[in-house]
Design a protein around this motif. Sequence first.
Motif, short mmCIF file in Angstrom:
data_model
loop_
_atom_site.label_atom_id
_atom_site.label_comp_id
_atom_site.label_asym_id
_atom_site.label_seq_id
_atom_site.Cartn_x
_atom_site.Cartn_y
_atom_site.Cartn_z
N GLY A 95 0.78 -1.23 0.04
CA GLY A 95 0.02 -0.15 -0.04
C GLY A 95 0.70 1.33 0.12
N LEU A 96 1.83 1.32 0.98
CA LEU A 96 2.62 2.34 0.79
C LEU A 96 3.43 2.68 -0.43
CD1 LEU A 96 4.38 4.68 2.13
CD2 LEU A 96 5.94 2.94 2.98
N GLU A 97 3.98 1.61 -1.25
CA GLU A 97 4.71 1.44 -2.51
C GLU A 97 3.92 2.00 -3.41
OE1 GLU A 97 7.76 -2.04 -1.74
OE2 GLU A 97 5.94 -2.48 -2.76
N ALA A 98 2.41 1.65 -3.54
CA ALA A 98 1.39 2.08 -4.65
C ALA A 98 1.18 3.70 -4.09
CB ALA A 98 0.17 1.42 -4.26
N PHE A 99 1.10 3.96 -2.89
CA PHE A 99 0.70 5.50 -2.44
C PHE A 99 1.81 6.21 -3.14
CE2 PHE A 99 1.13 8.99 0.60
CZ PHE A 99 -0.01 9.73 0.55
N ALA A 157 9.22 1.89 -6.88
CA ALA A 157 9.19 2.20 -5.56
C ALA A 157 9.40 0.96 -4.68
CB ALA A 157 7.70 2.78 -5.33
N HIS A 158 10.05 1.17 -3.61
CA HIS A 158 10.33 0.01 -2.68
C HIS A 158 10.40 0.17 -1.25
CE1 HIS A 158 11.94 -3.97 -1.17
NE2 HIS A 158 12.79 -3.14 -0.64
N SER A 159 9.90 -0.34 -0.40
CA SER A 159 9.83 -0.12 1.00
C SER A 159 10.13 -1.49 1.76
CB SER A 159 8.39 0.43 1.30
OG SER A 159 8.51 0.64 2.83
N ASP A 160 10.97 -1.36 2.61
CA ASP A 160 11.27 -2.42 3.67
C ASP A 160 10.23 -2.29 4.65
OD1 ASP A 160 13.57 -3.29 2.34
OD2 ASP A 160 14.88 -1.99 3.61
N TYR A 161 9.22 -1.50 4.86
CA TYR A 161 8.29 -1.23 5.77
C TYR A 161 8.54 -1.36 7.27
CZ TYR A 161 3.22 -0.78 6.51
OH TYR A 161 1.96 -0.58 7.11
N GLU A 166 10.44 8.08 14.38
CA GLU A 166 9.36 9.42 14.18
C GLU A 166 8.24 8.87 13.75
OE1 GLU A 166 13.57 10.41 13.82
OE2 GLU A 166 12.51 9.19 12.57
N GLY A 167 7.86 7.44 13.84
CA GLY A 167 6.51 7.13 13.36
C GLY A 167 6.38 7.00 11.83
N ARG A 168 7.38 7.22 11.09
CA ARG A 168 6.97 6.96 9.76
C ARG A 168 7.56 5.94 9.16
NH1 ARG A 168 10.20 12.84 8.84
NH2 ARG A 168 8.88 14.37 10.17
N TYR A 169 6.63 5.58 7.99
CA TYR A 169 7.41 4.29 6.92
C TYR A 169 8.11 5.07 5.91
CZ TYR A 169 4.51 1.29 9.70
OH TYR A 169 3.93 0.20 10.72
N GLN A 170 8.99 4.38 5.33
CA GLN A 170 9.82 4.87 4.19
C GLN A 170 9.71 3.85 2.99
OE1 GLN A 170 13.86 5.05 6.20
NE2 GLN A 170 13.31 7.32 6.84
N ALA A 171 9.92 4.77 1.86
CA ALA A 171 9.84 4.05 0.61
C ALA A 171 11.07 4.51 -0.31
CB ALA A 171 8.56 4.01 -0.20
N LEU A 172 11.53 4.04 -1.23
CA LEU A 172 12.55 4.94 -2.02
C LEU A 172 11.89 4.61 -3.59
CD1 LEU A 172 16.11 3.20 -1.40
CD2 LEU A 172 15.43 5.48 -0.78
N ALA A 173 11.92 5.96 -4.28
CA ALA A 173 11.05 5.96 -5.41
C ALA A 173 12.27 6.38 -6.43
CB ALA A 173 10.25 7.01 -5.28
#
Length: 222
Positions: A95-99, A157-161, A166-173
Amino acid sequence: MSRTEVLRPAVRVKLATAAVAVPLLFLTACSGAAGDSGDSGAGESPSSPAATASETPTPTPTPSAKYKPASAEGPAENVPPPVMPEEAKVESKEGLEAFARYWYEAANYGYETGDVGLVQDISSPDCTTCLNYYEVVDNGYRDNDWIANAKITVQGAHSDYVLTPEGRYQALAQFQQEAMEYHGPEGLQGSEDADLTPSVQLFEATWVGDNWVAVNIVTIKG
């Protein structure tokens, strides 16, 4: 100006009110009313259900105005807004990667129309890069000017989730962007250098209520 800093504000010298984004236009074709069957006369066969149905005209399909990309001749017209995929509405890695991919599609819509509302709806008001993006678009559409050739193409877009402190999720685009051009009634106002090297941005988002919100976007390569 480096084109790969795709969301960095451009230097503009013209001052005026921001132009209004070109809206979607839909043309509606109206069909005629069905004819009356009339009363049966001497020697005439009574109307049958099949005959009555055949008298009803076929509705004319409603055409939509044709999309026209921006060019030196004028701004884009009838730009279809991107639709957030259902996957991007899910609290998950996918979901994060699609977002993240959708966020850049929303940014493309702003470049083409001058309307940054889609990005604002899914971004934190404290997102610095988002604020810079708004400034780029605002500058590009002042005094009847417009932006052309600014499309971002996301290559992945990739995320290790993993949740950050800080309460954030990260992805590399990773993406490439066309060489942005600024046009106006007087002609070409400026452009950015072409660069075929892909850029990479760190995309951070949080899950708020029932949707993702972009909170921080930083260029780490490009």
